[in-house]
Design a protein around this motif. Structure first.
Motif, short mmCIF file in Angstrom:
data_model
loop_
_atom_site.label_atom_id
_atom_site.label_comp_id
_atom_site.label_asym_id
_atom_site.label_seq_id
_atom_site.Cartn_x
_atom_site.Cartn_y
_atom_site.Cartn_z
N GLU A 94 -4.50 -0.09 -7.82
CA GLU A 94 -3.36 0.70 -7.34
C GLU A 94 -3.71 2.20 -7.32
OE1 GLU A 94 0.28 -2.22 -8.77
OE2 GLU A 94 -0.36 -0.63 -10.12
N LEU A 97 0.85 -1.19 0.00
CA LEU A 97 0.00 0.00 0.00
C LEU A 97 0.88 1.24 0.00
CD1 LEU A 97 -2.54 -1.21 2.71
CD2 LEU A 97 -2.79 -1.31 0.22
N ALA A 127 -10.87 -5.61 0.05
CA ALA A 127 -9.60 -5.61 0.78
C ALA A 127 -9.74 -6.30 2.13
CB ALA A 127 -9.10 -4.18 0.99
N LEU A 183 -6.19 2.97 -4.45
CA LEU A 183 -5.51 2.97 -3.16
C LEU A 183 -4.66 4.22 -2.97
CD1 LEU A 183 -4.46 -0.79 -3.09
CD2 LEU A 183 -6.18 0.30 -1.62
N GLU A 184 -4.10 4.73 -4.06
CA GLU A 184 -3.25 5.91 -4.00
C GLU A 184 -4.07 7.19 -3.74
OE1 GLU A 184 0.05 8.02 -3.74
OE2 GLU A 184 0.19 5.91 -4.27
N LYS A 198 0.05 5.78 4.25
CA LYS A 198 -1.33 6.20 3.99
C LYS A 198 -2.35 5.41 4.80
CE LYS A 198 -4.46 7.50 0.37
NZ LYS A 198 -4.37 8.77 -0.27
N TYR A 199 -2.07 4.14 5.04
CA TYR A 199 -3.01 3.26 5.73
C TYR A 199 -2.41 2.74 7.03
CZ TYR A 199 -5.43 3.46 1.28
OH TYR A 199 -6.08 3.91 0.16
N LEU A 257 -9.27 -1.38 5.45
CA LEU A 257 -8.28 -0.31 5.45
C LEU A 257 -8.84 0.99 6.01
CD1 LEU A 257 -6.68 -1.05 1.97
CD2 LEU A 257 -5.90 -1.78 4.24
#
Length: 126
Positions: A119, A37, A67, A122-123, A41-42, A71
């Motif tokens: 991706e 990740l 997920a 998640l970003e 961020k998480y 998260l």
């Protein structure tokens, strides 16, 4: 027999992504294990990502992804938007990331498209 077409398996192998193909009743999918990740961020550095494959895949796009663990953003200690729903797949409760795909190109797109969408989601999650 593999659920994924050869080009999908080759892409995942070349990226070094560990994948488990799963069948849960009539649902079929792939679990991408230990996906890194975005740093800081998480609440965790890695997650498993489930992508359910529609019966007509790869002509039809996978829709959302899921997920584990669930998260949470470090900033604000909250869940990213549109991830509140929980669904049980493969005997596990997953956090559903409601990110719909309306730009799938049959014959061109494959698992690489979905991995890039995951991706990106998640970003940019907020």
């Amino acid at each position: 027999m593999s659920l994924l077409p050869r080009p999908d398996r080759r892409y995942l192998d070349e990226r070094g992504i560990t994948v488990r193909e799963v069948v849960d009743g009539v649902k079929k999918g792939v679990i991408l294990t230990g996906i890194p990740l975005p740093e800081g961020k998480y609440q965790v550095p890695l997650a498993d990502i489930l992508i359910l494959l529609p019966p007509s895949y790869p002509e039809v796009a996978p829709d959302m992804f899921y997920a584990v663990p669930h998260l949470r953003l470090v900033a604000g200690q909250c869940e990213p938007r549109c991830t509140e729903a929980r669904e049980t797949h493969v005997d596990q409760v997953w956090q559903r990331w409601s990110r719909h795909n309306n730009e799938w190109r049959p014959g061109i797109d494959g698992i690489w498209t979905m991995v890039k969408r995951v991706e990106r989601a998640l970003e940019v999650a907020a």
